[in-house]
Design a protein around this motif. Structure first.
Motif, PDB file in Angstrom:
ATOM      1  N   TRP A  44       0.800  -0.939   0.050  1.00 16.58           N
ATOM      2  CA  TRP A  44       0.060  -0.029  -0.055  1.00 16.58           C
ATOM      3  C   TRP A  44       0.939   1.053  -0.077  1.00 16.58           C
ATOM      4  CZ3 TRP A  44      -4.318  -0.693  -1.976  1.00 16.58           C
ATOM      5  CH2 TRP A  44      -5.078  -1.987  -1.824  1.00 16.58           C
ATOM      6  N   THR A  45       2.178   1.187   0.035  1.00 11.77           N
ATOM      7  CA  THR A  45       3.126   2.211   0.016  1.00 11.77           C
ATOM      8  C   THR A  45       3.673   2.233  -1.501  1.00 11.77           C
ATOM      9  OG1 THR A  45       3.723   2.091   2.407  1.00 11.77           O
ATOM     10  CG2 THR A  45       4.984   3.521   0.824  1.00 11.77           C
ATOM     11  N   PRO A  91       0.615   3.066  -4.743  1.00  8.71           N
ATOM     12  CA  PRO A  91       0.072   4.310  -5.127  1.00  8.71           C
ATOM     13  C   PRO A  91       1.296   5.361  -5.668  1.00  8.71           C
ATOM     14  CG  PRO A  91       0.036   4.171  -2.955  1.00  8.71           C
ATOM     15  CD  PRO A  91       0.306   2.700  -3.448  1.00  8.71           C
ATOM     16  N   LEU A  92       2.586   4.977  -5.140  1.00  6.35           N
ATOM     17  CA  LEU A  92       3.754   5.635  -5.577  1.00  6.35           C
ATOM     18  C   LEU A  92       3.859   5.293  -6.881  1.00  6.35           C
ATOM     19  CD1 LEU A  92       5.992   5.695  -2.424  1.00  6.35           C
ATOM     20  CD2 LEU A  92       4.738   7.514  -3.238  1.00  6.35           C
ATOM     21  N   ALA A  95       1.160   6.858  -9.356  1.00  5.55           N
ATOM     22  CA  ALA A  95       1.192   8.258  -9.502  1.00  5.55           C
ATOM     23  C   ALA A  95       2.532   8.510 -10.410  1.00  5.55           C
ATOM     24  CB  ALA A  95       1.280   9.002  -8.104  1.00  5.55           C
ATOM     25  N   TRP A 109      -8.913   2.996   0.440  1.00  8.38           N
ATOM     26  CA  TRP A 109      -7.918   3.772  -0.293  1.00  8.38           C
ATOM     27  C   TRP A 109      -8.768   4.514  -1.517  1.00  8.38           C
ATOM     28  CZ3 TRP A 109      -3.668   4.620   1.998  1.00  8.38           C
ATOM     29  CH2 TRP A 109      -3.259   3.534   2.908  1.00  8.38           C
ATOM     30  N   GLN A 154      -8.592   8.601  -1.806  1.00  8.47           N
ATOM     31  CA  GLN A 154      -7.228   9.047  -2.316  1.00  8.47           C
ATOM     32  C   GLN A 154      -6.963   8.644  -3.925  1.00  8.47           C
ATOM     33  OE1 GLN A 154      -7.377   7.362   0.677  1.00  8.47           O
ATOM     34  NE2 GLN A 154      -5.862   8.500   1.982  1.00  8.47           N
ATOM     35  N   PHE A 155      -7.452   7.295  -4.365  1.00  5.95           N
ATOM     36  CA  PHE A 155      -7.167   6.903  -5.622  1.00  5.95           C
ATOM     37  C   PHE A 155      -8.040   7.724  -6.505  1.00  5.95           C
ATOM     38  CE2 PHE A 155      -4.580   2.661  -5.991  1.00  5.95           C
ATOM     39  CZ  PHE A 155      -3.943   2.805  -4.539  1.00  5.95           C
TER      40      PHE A 155
END
Lengths: 455, 326
Positions: A85-86, A89-90, A93, A107, A110-111
Motif C-alpha cells: 500500500w506504499t 500508489p507511488l 502516480a 483507499w 485517495q485513488f
C-alpha cells in the motif's frame, strides 16, 4: 497496438472456441473480447493476501486465458501487505504502476482524487448490476471504480464448549441485546470480588468503534450528515449506544473485561471469553491459528424496531490503472468482470467468511453451510455502508471506545464529544466529498434520521 | 606535555609533499578537496537535497497518490500545523519521552559504568550482557515487553499480584500500556533497558580516558568517594556525557518504532493511544505521510521536527562548551 486488418483461419478458430466457452458459462455477462493482438497485463497483488493462499492466482489467470482470451498474458508481481500500500500508489502516480492491481476500498478516496483508478464503462456497469448485489453504494458521482466481490458484516461468535457446559442449545440463540446480556451473565465466570475472569460476552472493545457503530445504526441514526461535512457522533442515539457498551463493561453486573485478553479473536479460542462480537475474517483466522477451536455463530441481536443492524464492509475486487493503454484497460476490465462473476472463484469468499455479491450464490448449499456466512446473510440486507471517508475518520471513531475503555479516562459524553470534534475537523478539511450520500442508499435508509448533535 | 605529544605523533607531511603523486594531483589544497569530496557528495545527495526538496514541498499540497502536479499553498501547511492541537500534544509527548528516557538511562548507566570500570575480572562479560539488548530486534523486544505489561496474566502484574496477596495489601494492579498516565513511561522503560548497554560502553570509554594520577592525588589529599566523583569523575566525563545527551535526545525525540510495536494496535489500529498519550511527533508524521499520504503537510511537520532537534542539539552543545567551575 495496431488494428488487425484480416481474420486468419487460426484467429477464426480461436474466436469460435472462445464463443463456445463463453456460452457454456451460465450467468456470465462477459462477451468474449476480440482475439486481437496480444496484450500483456502487469498485475500486482499483495502476496500475503488470503486469495493467494486459497486461490492460486496463476491458476485462475491460466483459466482466464483458456476460457476467455488466450491473447492476454500476465506479469504477476507481489509485495507484503504493508509495503504494497506504499509502493502501489507511488508507482501508479509515477507512471510505473501495474495495469491491473489488487485494490481495497479503504483507499478509494485517495485513488479517485489522485486519478489513479479508471472508472468502469457504463455498459459494463449495467452488465454487473444484472448479476451482482451492492453496486449502487460503490458508485461515486455516477461512476464505478471498483465493486465488492464479498460483503462483510458483524456476527456474534461463541465457543461450543462453553455453550454446551452451560447446557445451552441452538434454541437459546438470542435475538435481542437484552437476551444476549442475560445469556452472557450466565456464561460469565467471576472471582471473589465479582470481577469477570471469563467474559460471558467480549464486545471487542479494544477496537470497539464497530460495535458502537452497529448499535448506533440500530438506533436509526445516520453516522454522517447528508452533505458529508459533519459527523453524527455526539447524538442521542450515539449516547444510548455507548451507554450500552459501558453497562456491559462497568455496570452492576459486568459481562466483559477489556483487560482479560488483548484481542477478541484470541480471547474466544483461549476460552477467556464465551461469546464475542466479531467479523467474518475471524473464521479464517481460527482455521489457520486455532484449528481445534470449535465455534458457532449467530446473527447480531437487535433493539426493537431497528431499521438497520450493522455496518457493511466488503472485499473489493481488482482495479484498473487510469494511465494504462486502452487495450490494457479493456483486457483488465475483462479480467475483473470474469473474476467477479465466476461462481467457482466467488464460492471461496465463504471460506474467508464473506457473503459473495454474486446473486446466484445466495442459495448455494456450500455457502449456506458456513455458519458465519449464513449468520451474515440473515442481516446483510439491513446493513449500512457509510462511504469512502478519509482514512483518519475511522481513527476519530476509535477515540470513542479508546477513551472510555482502553484509557478509561472519559465518560460517555466526554468520549463522544472528543470523537465528534476530531471527526468534524477531518470531514471539514476534505477537498472532495465521497460519502454521506452512500449511507442513504441502504435498504432501511428511509426509516433512519439525521440526528441533532448534543452540544 | 600536550605540545610534545603533538610533535611526537605528527604525520610525516614533508615526505608526502615531496612525492610525485602529491604534485600531480594538485598539492595540499587539492588533497583536502579529494578527501572531503565523498562526504560532501554523500551529504549533498542524501541530506541537503532531500532537505531542500522537503522544504520547498512543505509549501505545496503534494500527494504521492496523485498524477496531478503539486500546487503552491503558501504557509497553509504551517498554519495547519500550528493550529492542530494534535501537533502540540505530539511535541510535548516527544519531549517528555526524550527527557524521561535519556535522564533515566544516564542515571542508571553512570553508576553501572563506574562499577564495571572498577571491576578487575569479568568486565567484558558484563559489558556484553548489558549490550545484548542493543543488538536485539526492536520488534521482538517490543512484543516481549508488551506481553510483560499485560494487565492480566502479564508477568509483571502476576508478580505484583502475588506480592499483594502475600502481604495482604490492597491496591489496583497497573494497566501499563492502557493507562494514559503510564503508557509513555512504560515504553520509556523498555527503551531505557534496550539502549542502556550502549550508554554504559560509551561511559566506560570516557572513564578509562581519565588519568589515574588525578584519583591518586585526590586520595592523597583525603578526598572521599563522593568528592572524587563530584570534582574529578564528573567534570572529566563531561564531554562524554554531552555526547550521549546530544545523540540520545536527538534520537529519542524521534521515537517511533517502540511506540508503534507496543501501543498502536491497542487503540484500534490508530497511532498514539490511549487518549493520545503516546502520540509522538514522528508517529504523527508517519500517520500523515504514509496513512493519509499528505506529503506536503508531512514535509512541514518534518521541518518542525528538524528545528526542534536542532534547537536541542545546539543548546546541549552550548552547555558543553561553557566553562564550568568545579
Amino acid at each position: 497496438m495496431s488494428e488487425q486488418t484480416h481474420v486468419s483461419r487460426r484467429d477464426f478458430l480461436k474466436l469460435a472456441g472462445g464463443a463456445v466457452v463463453a456460452a457454456s458459462l451460465s450467468g456470465l455477462p462477459l462477451a468474449v473480447t476480440a482475439q486481437g493482438d496480444e496484450v500483456t497485463l502487469v498485475f500486482w497483488s499483495p502476496n500475503c493476501d488470503v486469495e493467494c493462499e486459497q486461490i492460486n492466482i496463476p491458476e485462475w489467470m491460466e483459466r482466464f486465458r483458456q476460457e476467455v482470451n488466450g491473447n492476454v498474458n500476465f506479469e504477476l508481481s507481489g509485495a507484503p501487505w504493508g509495503d504494497y500500500w506504499t509502493r502501489l500508489p507511488l508507482a501508479l502516480a509515477g507512471g510505473t504502476g501495474p495495469d491491473l492491481y489488487f485494490f481495497h476500498a479503504n483507499w478509494m478516496q485517495q485513488f479517485v482524487d489522485g486519478g489513479l483508478v479508471e472508472a468502469w464503462p457504463e455498459e459494463r456497469v449495467a452488465q454487473l448490476r444484472e448479476v451482482l448485489d451492492g453496486i449502487d453504494p460503490m458508485m461515486i458521482n455516477g461512476k464505478l471504480y471498483a465493486f465488492n466481490e464479498g460483503l462483510d458484516t458483524n456476527v456474534i461468535y461463541y465457543g461450543k464448549k462453553a455453550w454446551e457446559d452451560a447446557g445451552l442449545t441452538d434454541d437459546d440463540i438470542p435475538t435481542t441485546w437484552d437476551e444476549l446480556v442475560a445469556l452472557a451473565d450466565a456464561l460469565t465466570e467471576r472471582d471473589s470480588n465479582g470481577a469477570p475472569v471469563r467474559a460471558g460476552f467480549d464486545a471487542n472493545l479494544r477496537d470497539g468503534r464497530w460495535t458502537w457503530v452497529a448499535l448506533k445504526y440500530q438506533m436509526g441514526e445516520f453516522l454522517i450528515s447528508e452533505d458529508g461535512r459533519r459527523a453524527n457522533i455526539h447524538t442521542e442515539g450515539g449516547q444510548k449506544a455507548a451507554q450500552m457498551l459501558w453497562d456491559w463493561e462497568f455496570g452492576e453486573n459486568p459481562v466483559g473485561n477489556i483487560d482479560l485478553a488483548p484481542w477478541t479473536e484470541d480471547a474466544l479460542p483461549t476460552e477467556i471469553a464465551a461469546m464475542g462480537f466479531g467479523f467474518g475474517w475471524f473464521a479464517d483466522y481460527w482455521r489457520s491459528d486455532y484449528p481445534d477451536y470449535e465455534w458457532g455463530a449467530f446473527p447480531l441481536p437487535a433493539v426493537d424496531g431497528a431499521p438497520a443492524i450493522s455496518k457493511a464492509g466488503g472485499w473489493t475486487t481488482m482495479a484498473v490503472n487510469a494511465q494504462a493503454s486502452d487495450a490494457a484497460k479493456s483486457a483488465a476490465f475483462d479480467v475483473i468482470q470474469w473474476h467477479g462473476t465466476d461462481p467457482d472463484l466467488m464460492r471461496f469468499r465463504a471460506l474467508g467468511g464473506q457473503v459473495p455479491t454474486l446473486r446466484s450464490l445466495r442459495e448455494d448449499p456450500d455457502i449456506l453451510a458456513s455458519p458465519v456466512v449464513s449468520s451474515m446473510l440473515a442481516n446483510i440486507d439491513k446493513t449500512v455502508f457509510f462511504g469512502f471517508t478519509p482514512p483518519d475518520f475511522e481513527s476519530a471513531l476509535a477515540q470513542i471506545t479508546d477513551l472510555m475503555f482502553v484509557a478509561q479516562t472519559s465518560t460517555v459524553d466526554e468520549a463522544l464529544a472528543e470523537a465528534q470534534l476530531q471527526a468534524d475537523e477531518i470531514l471539514a478539511r476534505a477537498e472532495n466529498v465521497y460519502w454521506g450520500f452512500q449511507e442513504r442508499t441502504a435498504t432501511g435508509a428511509n426509516e433512519m434520521v439525521n440526528p441533532e448533535i448534543v452540544e | 606535555m600536550t605540545n610534545s605529544i603533538q610533535a611526537d605523533v605528527s604525520p610525516p607531511l614533508p615526505q608526502v609533499q615531496e612525492s610525485l603523486w602529491f604534485k600531480i594531483f594538485g598539492g595540499k589544497k587539492a588533497l583536502l578537496i579529494y578527501a572531503l569530496a565523498p562526504t560532501i557528495i554523500f551529504f549533498t545527495i542524501f541530506w541537503i537535497y532531500p532537505l531542500g526538496v522537503g522544504f520547498l514541498r512543505s509549501f505545496t499540497n503534494w500527494s504521492p497518490m496523485s498524477i496531478h502536479a503539486p500546487e503552491y499553498v503558501g504557509f497553509a501547511n504551517y498554519e495547519r500545523a500550528f493550529s492542530d492541537r494534535m501537533v502540540g500534544t505530539a511535541i510535548v509527548n516527544s519531549l517528555r519521552f526524550a527527557v524521561t528516557t535519556v535522564g533515566l538511562r544516564l542515571a542508571i548507566a553512570l553508576p553501572f559504568a563506574i562499577m564495571l570500570n572498577n571491576l578487575r575480572r569479568g568486565r567484558g562479560c558484563f559489558r556484553l550482557i548489558y549490550f545484548l539488548p542493543v543488538v536485539t530486534s526492536v520488534i521482538a523486544a517490543g512484543v516481549v515487553w508488551r506481553f510483560l505489561y499485560l494487565p492480566r496474566n502479564g508477568i509483571l502484574n502476576t508478580v505484583l499480584a502475588g506480592i499483594r496477596d502475600l502481604f495482604g495489601m490492597n491496591f489496583d494492579l497497573p494497566r501499563y500500556l492502557q493507562d494514559p498516565n503510564l503508557a509513555l513511561l512504560s515504553v520509556s522503560v523498555m527503551s531505557v533497558w534496550r539502549w542502556l548497554g550502549f550508554a554504559i560502553v560509551i561511559l566506560m570509554a570516557g572513564l578509562s580516558s581519565i588519568p589515574t594520577t588525578f584519583y591518586e592525588a585526590a586520595r592523597i589529599d583525603g578526598a572521599n568517594r563522593f568528592q572524587v566523583f563530584r570534582h574529578i569523575t564528573l567534570p572529566l566525563l563531561r564531554p562524554t556525557l554531552i555526547f550521549l545527551l546530544v545523540t540520545e535526545v536527538a534520537s529519542e525525540i524521534q521515537v517511533f518504532t517502540e511506540v508503534f510495536v507496543m501501543i498502536s494496535r491497542g487503540s484500534g489500529g490508530s497511532i498514539g493511544g490511549p487518549a493520545n498519550s503516546t502520540l509522538t511527533i514522528v508517529g504523527l508524521f508517519y500517520q500523515t505521510a504514509f496513512k493519509n499520504f499528505e506529503f506536503g503537510y508531512a514535509s512541514a511537520l518534518a521541518l518542525i521536527i528538524f528545528v526542534i532537534i536542532s534547537a536541542f542539539s545546539l543548546f546541549q552543545l552550548w552547555l558543553g562548551r561553557r566553562n564550568w567551575d568545579y
